[in-house]
Every structure is written in structure tokens, then in C-alpha cells.
Design a protein around this motif. Structure first.
Motif, mmCIF file in Angstrom:
data_model
loop_
_atom_site.group_PDB
_atom_site.id
_atom_site.type_symbol
_atom_site.label_atom_id
_atom_site.label_comp_id
_atom_site.label_asym_id
_atom_site.label_seq_id
_atom_site.Cartn_x
_atom_site.Cartn_y
_atom_site.Cartn_z
ATOM 1 N N ARG A 11 0.830 -1.207 0.000
ATOM 2 C CA ARG A 11 0.000 0.000 0.000
ATOM 3 C C ARG A 11 0.868 1.261 0.000
ATOM 4 O O ARG A 11 0.512 2.270 -0.614
ATOM 5 N N ARG A 12 1.990 1.229 0.680
ATOM 6 C CA ARG A 12 2.893 2.381 0.647
ATOM 7 C C ARG A 12 3.445 2.592 -0.756
ATOM 8 O O ARG A 12 3.540 3.726 -1.239
ATOM 9 N N ILE A 13 3.798 1.499 -1.424
ATOM 10 C CA ILE A 13 4.284 1.601 -2.806
ATOM 11 C C ILE A 13 3.192 2.176 -3.694
ATOM 12 O O ILE A 13 3.446 3.042 -4.541
ATOM 13 N N TRP A 14 1.955 1.710 -3.515
ATOM 14 C CA TRP A 14 0.851 2.226 -4.311
ATOM 15 C C TRP A 14 0.599 3.702 -4.015
ATOM 16 O O TRP A 14 0.216 4.464 -4.902
ATOM 17 N N ALA B 129 16.499 14.063 -15.194
ATOM 18 C CA ALA B 129 17.699 13.354 -14.737
ATOM 19 C C ALA B 129 17.291 12.209 -13.816
ATOM 20 O O ALA B 129 16.474 12.394 -12.913
ATOM 21 N N GLY B 130 17.878 11.058 -14.048
ATOM 22 C CA GLY B 130 17.554 9.906 -13.219
ATOM 23 C C GLY B 130 17.850 10.143 -11.751
ATOM 24 O O GLY B 130 17.087 9.738 -10.873
ATOM 25 N N ALA B 131 18.957 10.820 -11.461
ATOM 26 C CA ALA B 131 19.330 11.076 -10.067
ATOM 27 C C ALA B 131 18.263 11.903 -9.356
ATOM 28 O O ALA B 131 17.948 11.664 -8.177
ATOM 29 N N ALA B 132 17.691 12.880 -10.056
ATOM 30 C CA ALA B 132 16.646 13.712 -9.454
ATOM 31 C C ALA B 132 15.387 12.891 -9.180
ATOM 32 O O ALA B 132 14.720 13.085 -8.151
ATOM 33 N N LEU B 133 15.054 11.975 -10.068
ATOM 34 C CA LEU B 133 13.879 11.134 -9.853
ATOM 35 C C LEU B 133 14.094 10.162 -8.706
ATOM 36 O O LEU B 133 13.161 9.850 -7.960
ATOM 37 N N ILE B 134 15.327 9.705 -8.547
ATOM 38 C CA ILE B 134 15.623 8.844 -7.405
ATOM 39 C C ILE B 134 15.407 9.603 -6.104
ATOM 40 O O ILE B 134 14.834 9.086 -5.142
ATOM 41 N N GLU B 135 15.852 10.856 -6.069
ATOM 42 C CA GLU B 135 15.644 11.667 -4.864
ATOM 43 C C GLU B 135 14.153 11.891 -4.611
ATOM 44 O O GLU B 135 13.704 11.907 -3.462
ATOM 45 N N ARG B 136 13.387 12.057 -5.694
ATOM 46 C CA ARG B 136 11.942 12.232 -5.537
ATOM 47 C C ARG B 136 11.317 10.956 -4.989
ATOM 48 O O ARG B 136 10.435 11.012 -4.123
ATOM 49 N N LEU B 137 11.758 9.808 -5.473
ATOM 50 C CA LEU B 137 11.265 8.530 -4.956
ATOM 51 C C LEU B 137 11.590 8.379 -3.466
ATOM 52 O O LEU B 137 10.739 7.973 -2.675
ATOM 53 N N LYS B 138 12.817 8.702 -3.098
ATOM 54 C CA LYS B 138 13.207 8.606 -1.687
ATOM 55 C C LYS B 138 12.325 9.489 -0.818
ATOM 56 O O LYS B 138 11.864 9.081 0.249
ATOM 57 N N SER B 139 12.086 10.711 -1.288
ATOM 58 C CA SER B 139 11.270 11.655 -0.527
ATOM 59 C C SER B 139 9.847 11.120 -0.339
ATOM 60 O O SER B 139 9.304 11.159 0.763
ATOM 61 N N CYS B 140 9.266 10.636 -1.427
ATOM 62 C CA CYS B 140 7.899 10.102 -1.342
ATOM 63 C C CYS B 140 7.835 8.911 -0.402
ATOM 64 O O CYS B 140 6.906 8.785 0.401
ATOM 65 N N TRP B 141 8.817 8.031 -0.506
ATOM 66 C CA TRP B 141 8.805 6.836 0.338
ATOM 67 C C TRP B 141 8.895 7.190 1.818
ATOM 68 O O TRP B 141 8.239 6.576 2.656
ATOM 69 N N GLU B 142 9.694 8.193 2.137
ATOM 70 C CA GLU B 142 9.849 8.579 3.535
ATOM 71 C C GLU B 142 8.621 9.308 4.076
ATOM 72 O O GLU B 142 8.289 9.195 5.255
ATOM 73 N N LEU B 143 7.927 10.041 3.214
ATOM 74 C CA LEU B 143 6.814 10.876 3.676
ATOM 75 C C LEU B 143 5.456 10.180 3.667
ATOM 76 O O LEU B 143 4.583 10.508 4.475
ATOM 77 N N LEU B 144 5.267 9.245 2.755
ATOM 78 C CA LEU B 144 3.936 8.659 2.581
ATOM 79 C C LEU B 144 3.742 7.406 3.428
ATOM 80 O O LEU B 144 4.673 6.628 3.646
ATOM 81 N N GLU B 145 2.536 7.235 3.901
ATOM 82 C CA GLU B 145 2.160 6.057 4.681
ATOM 83 C C GLU B 145 1.144 5.226 3.907
ATOM 84 O O GLU B 145 0.480 5.715 2.995
ATOM 85 N N ALA B 146 1.010 3.976 4.312
ATOM 86 C CA ALA B 146 0.086 3.064 3.630
ATOM 87 C C ALA B 146 -1.340 3.607 3.640
ATOM 88 O O ALA B 146 -2.088 3.447 2.674
ATOM 89 N N GLU B 147 -1.702 4.259 4.747
ATOM 90 C CA GLU B 147 -3.064 4.760 4.899
ATOM 91 C C GLU B 147 -3.391 5.895 3.921
ATOM 92 O O GLU B 147 -4.559 6.248 3.732
ATOM 93 N N GLN B 148 -2.366 6.478 3.314
ATOM 94 C CA GLN B 148 -2.605 7.581 2.381
ATOM 95 C C GLN B 148 -2.969 7.096 0.984
ATOM 96 O O GLN B 148 -3.359 7.890 0.139
ATOM 97 N N PHE B 149 -2.845 5.797 0.756
ATOM 98 C CA PHE B 149 -3.262 5.266 -0.536
ATOM 99 C C PHE B 149 -4.783 5.177 -0.571
ATOM 100 O O PHE B 149 -5.412 4.633 0.337
#
Length: 230
Positions: A34-37, A69-89
Motif C-alpha cells: 500500500r505504501r508503494i501504491w 535526470a535519473g538522479a533527481a527522480l531517485i531523490e523524488r522517490l526517496k522523498s515520497c517513500w519517507e513521507l507517505l504512509e500506507a493509509e494515504q493510498f
């Protein structure tokens, strides 16, 4: 493939020149999924990538390397993963009307025989369950669904059909699914829907997306409800 960064048990890396991946090394569980989603939902809404592809325990972003840039998208992925919770899906619920049995469900009798239920009981159990789309694969728009009642599990056909009609609803082992397009297949076909599951003309070609909740509705129920309202 070289791992670029790791946060807890989530790995982030470049895949070729136009994709980045977020991959969990943890055992698959619904909370993580759910966090991934949730991450996929946010990035899809941002509409910055060519495609956002959630899988089991992973998420892939397809992008244009001339624009991003791939590096920028990786940072965006990291940010989303750290901030989002399963309940937000927020899952979408999709109702799929099904004509069970007869010419539309030639294997309904076989499923009934295997399970020890009568055909009406198979229909009732199949349409009463709530299913979850875990991921898409096999062919465009084909959803792997979890949630089939255990008493409906039926082995695939000994001899697969060369052509299963589009919209066919089948049972294969412990799963149920819908064929988006005509194709060979060995699942036990119990019904058919006239809903188009994949259409390249739509902004979102696949009707079903990872995390969606699916409910099958016996068309006779809809017809009876309509007759009562007349």
C-alpha cells in the motif's frame, strides 16, 4: 545493476538510461504494498514521467532522459517513500458486471463439480467476494487479483483453449481474472463481461490499476433491480 542508495530496506537505482526503480528487499506484505501504491498514486498525479509502473515490492518510473535526470527522480522517490504512509493510498472501487454460465461461462459446471457446490453457489460466492489488484501483467490490462474464496479454487484446464474471448472471467488455481483481449488460455471460464478493460484511446488505457478494489456483479442482479424500478 548498481544500487545507488538504500533507506531502511528500500533500494533505489537506475535501470538503463530511462528508468529508475524503487525495490524492497523485505518480505512482501500488504502494508508495504500500500505504501508503494501511495507513492505511485502521487507520482502518477504529478504527470512528470512517461509511465509509473508499480509491481510486487517495487516501483519503476519511465522517463525521458533528455528532459529529466535519473538522479533527481531517485531523490523524488526517496522523498515520497519517507513521507507517505500506507493509509494515504486511496483505492478505487470498480464494479464488473458479469454474465455467468451458459455460452459465456462454459466451465461453470466444471468449477461447480470440482468444488462440490452447485452453479448458483459458485456464482454467489464469486460475486460476493472483494478482490484486490496486486499488479498488471500477462497482457495489457490483465489484473492479477487476490481475494478468491478458497472454496472456489479450481485447477486450470488440462487442455488450454486456443482463443478465449475478450472479457472472459475465469478461475485458475487460487486466482480469478479477466481476459482483456482474445488470447489462448487455460483458466476455467465461468462468465464474461462487456466492460472494455484496455483501450489505448483512453487517457489511462487500463481500466484496472494496482491497488484497485474489484467486485463482480451478476448481471441478473442488475436486471432484477432495474425491473423493480420500472
Amino acid at each position: 545493476m548498481k544500487t545507488i542508495a538504500t533507506r531502511t530496506d528500500m533500494h533505489f537505482y537506475l535501470l538503463g538510461e530511462n528508468a529508475v526503480v524503487m525495490q524492497s528487499s523485505a518480505t512482501m506484505n500488504l502494508h508495504y504494498q500500500r505504501r508503494i501504491w501511495a507513492v505511485a498514486q502521487v507520482l502518477t498525479d504529478e504527470d512528470q514521467c512517461i509511465d509509473v509502473v508499480p509491481g510486487m515490492n517495487n516501483l519503476t518510473l519511465i522517463f525521458d532522459p533528455e528532459l529529466q535526470a535519473g538522479a533527481a527522480l531517485i531523490e523524488r522517490l526517496k522523498s515520497c517513500w519517507e513521507l507517505l504512509e500506507a493509509e494515504q493510498f486511496i483505492p478505487h472501487e470498480v464494479l464488473i458486471p458479469v454474465q455467468y454460465g451458459g455460452e459465456y461461462g462454459p466451465d461453470l459446471a466444471q468449477v461447480a463439480s470440482h468444488t462440490g457446490l452447485n452453479e448458483e453457489a459458485v456464482i454467489a460466492a464469486h460475486s460476493a467476494a472483494e478482490y484486490m489488484v496486486y499488479f498488471l501483467g500477462f497482457q495489457p490490462g490483465f489484473a492479477y487479483l487476490g481475494g478468491l474464496p478458497a472454496n472456489l479454487a479450481t485447477p486450470r484446464r488440462a487442455e488450454p483453449r486456443l482463443a478465449v474471448p475478450a472479457g472472459s472471467v475465469g478461475i485458475g488455481g487460487q486466482q480469478t481474472g479477466i481476459y482483456p483481449a482474445q488470447s489462448p488460455g487455460g483458466w476455467q471460464i465461468i462468465g464474461r463481461t462487456n466492460i472494455k478493460l484496455f483501450d489505448v484511446r483512453r487517457s489511462q488505457p487500463s481500466l484496472l490499476q494496482s491497488g484497485d478494489i474489484v467486485r463482480f456483479v451478476d448481471v441478473r442482479t442488475l436486471e432484477n433491480a432495474g425491473a423493480q424500478n420500472d
